[in-house]
Scaffold this active site. Structure first.
Site, PDB file in Angstrom:
ATOM      1  N   ASP A 100      16.533 -50.716 -14.914  1.00 19.23           N
ATOM      2  CA  ASP A 100      16.559 -49.414 -14.247  1.00 19.23           C
ATOM      3  C   ASP A 100      17.133 -48.372 -15.194  1.00 19.23           C
ATOM      4  OD1 ASP A 100      16.623 -47.955 -11.343  1.00 19.23           O
ATOM      5  OD2 ASP A 100      18.302 -47.302 -12.591  1.00 19.23           O
ATOM      6  N   LYS A 128      25.537 -52.625 -13.610  1.00 17.72           N
ATOM      7  CA  LYS A 128      25.526 -52.361 -15.044  1.00 17.72           C
ATOM      8  C   LYS A 128      26.753 -52.974 -15.685  1.00 17.72           C
ATOM      9  CE  LYS A 128      27.680 -49.717 -17.390  1.00 17.72           C
ATOM     10  NZ  LYS A 128      28.530 -48.603 -17.893  1.00 17.72           N
ATOM     11  N   HIS A 162      14.666 -38.427  -8.633  1.00 18.59           N
ATOM     12  CA  HIS A 162      16.074 -38.785  -8.782  1.00 18.59           C
ATOM     13  C   HIS A 162      16.943 -38.196  -7.671  1.00 18.59           C
ATOM     14  CE1 HIS A 162      18.979 -40.040 -12.241  1.00 18.59           C
ATOM     15  NE2 HIS A 162      19.494 -40.346 -11.069  1.00 18.59           N
ATOM     16  N   ARG A 188      37.552 -49.671 -10.130  1.00 25.11           N
ATOM     17  CA  ARG A 188      37.972 -48.412 -10.734  1.00 25.11           C
ATOM     18  C   ARG A 188      39.421 -48.107 -10.389  1.00 25.11           C
ATOM     19  NH1 ARG A 188      32.881 -44.186 -10.439  1.00 25.11           N
ATOM     20  NH2 ARG A 188      31.222 -45.700 -10.801  1.00 25.11           N
ATOM     21  N   ARG A 195      29.608 -60.817 -18.277  1.00 22.61           N
ATOM     22  CA  ARG A 195      29.457 -60.197 -16.959  1.00 22.61           C
ATOM     23  C   ARG A 195      27.983 -60.024 -16.598  1.00 22.61           C
ATOM     24  NH1 ARG A 195      34.259 -56.318 -16.605  1.00 22.61           N
ATOM     25  NH2 ARG A 195      35.994 -57.820 -16.528  1.00 22.61           N
ATOM     26  N   SER A 243      15.102 -41.346  -4.507  1.00 22.42           N
ATOM     27  CA  SER A 243      16.492 -41.746  -4.664  1.00 22.42           C
ATOM     28  C   SER A 243      17.370 -40.682  -4.021  1.00 22.42           C
ATOM     29  CB  SER A 243      16.823 -41.878  -6.157  1.00 22.42           C
ATOM     30  OG  SER A 243      18.163 -42.285  -6.357  1.00 22.42           O
TER      31      SER A 243
END
Length: 328
Positions: A57, A262, A124, A218, A268, A162
């Protein structure tokens, strides 16, 4: 080690792998693209294809279409894959919303990718914003006609959207010849978006989850999002002998959603795809559902006064959109 990633069937009969490799490198604290990670992205993407990923993607905005095409062509030349084995998604950015500009944008993406066709092209965002940051207020219905045109020309195999909400999808479906195959939206443990997912399923539109980990890993101060060390998550992970992120991705898959995590770390990349050898039980699913607190990680409030902005608005001073999001 190789992974075998299953596929979902799109409403046009084509297949899309249920888990893909996301190529968004992100922005730093100055809202500049993190281009220094590009070599690591290329290396990790090559590794992803080697271990079994068949869905990549990307987007015009991401500035990595040349590298995506480079990796795909290299792996074809090495005999790792055939072109028809790889599902490539890209997206048309906000300053190309006029129907004629959609065609131009897709052709430019094809040139950057170095491919003969693109498997899926997405609108997008529903907003139309010029390269100078001006709200052009182009109706996304007109933009969609540009998408239908590139589909009819054979430049792309599938078209989708999207960041569309229910109201926008409802209006699109009432005025379109071609139903979008996909709505790519943020979905993770903190943002389940059940009503939107249910609407898409009812209308045979596959949901692809971007930012599938949300704010899980995060370090965001004063953030209400569920974190990596949450006892519910760690308990379920221990029960299945899996990582917290694997539990997260497996949960999305069992909801019938594709996802595009990602990572530029090889271990990972493999870990993210190693989620198809176990199953969450009803107790696990019920516990994970309760973590949904409607916290949105991606909230571009700097666009909230633009026509067709799809999310809830926030109070307070609204910053100007970053220059890096205007044009590439």
């Amino acid at each position: 080690m190789m992974v075998n990633i299953p596929s979902f069937k799109l409403n046009n009969g084509r297949d899309i792998p249920a888990l893909g490799y996301g190529t968004w490198l992100g922005l730093n604290e100055k809202f500049e693209f993190m281009s220094e990670d590009l070599p690591k992205l290329v290396e990790a993407m090559e590794n992803a294809v080697d271990v079994g990923y068949r869905h990549i993607d990307t987007a015009h905005l991401y500035r990595v279409e040349p590298e995506v095409g480079q990796v795909v062509r290299k792996k074809i030349q090495e005999g790792v894959v055939k072109r028809e084995d790889v599902f490539v998604t890209t997206k048309v950015w906000n300053h190309n919303h006029r129907p004629a500009d959609v065609e131009t944008a897709v052709k430019e993406s094809l040139e950057r990718l170095g491919l003969d066709y693109i498997d899926l092209v997405l609108m997008h965002w529903p907003m139309s914003i010029s390269a100078d940051g001006v709200d052009e207020k182009i109706d996304y219905l007109d933009t969609w006609r540009g998408f239908e045109a590139v589909l009819s020309q054979g430049l792309v195999k599938s078209i989708g959207v999207s960041n569309f909400n229910i109201a926008q999808l409802t209006r699109l479906l009432a005025n379109t010849k071609v139903v979008p195959v996909i709505n790519q939206i943020e979905i993770n443990l903190n943002l389940g978006q059940k009503d939107l997912v249910d609407f898409c399923k009812k209308n045979n539109i596959l949901v692809v989850a971007y930012t599938p980990f949300g704010s899980l890993v995060r370090n965001t101060p004063n953030c209400p999002a569920t974190k990596y060390d949450d006892p519910v998550l760690t308990g379920i992970a221990k029960k299945h002998g899996k990582s917290v992120t694997q539990i997260n991705l497996r949960y999305l898959f069992q909801r019938g959603l594709a996802s595009i995590p990602k990572s530029i770390t090889k271990s990972r990349v493999l870990e993210n795809a190693s989620i198809f050898d176990f199953e969450l039980d009803d107790e696990d699913v019920s516990a994970l559902q309760k973590l949904d607190n409607n916290f949105r990680t991606v909230l571009p409030s700097f666009w909230q006064n633009y026509e067709n902005y799809p999310f809830e608005k926030v109070d307070g001073d609204i910053p100007k959109p970053p220059l890096s999001l205007h044009k590439w």
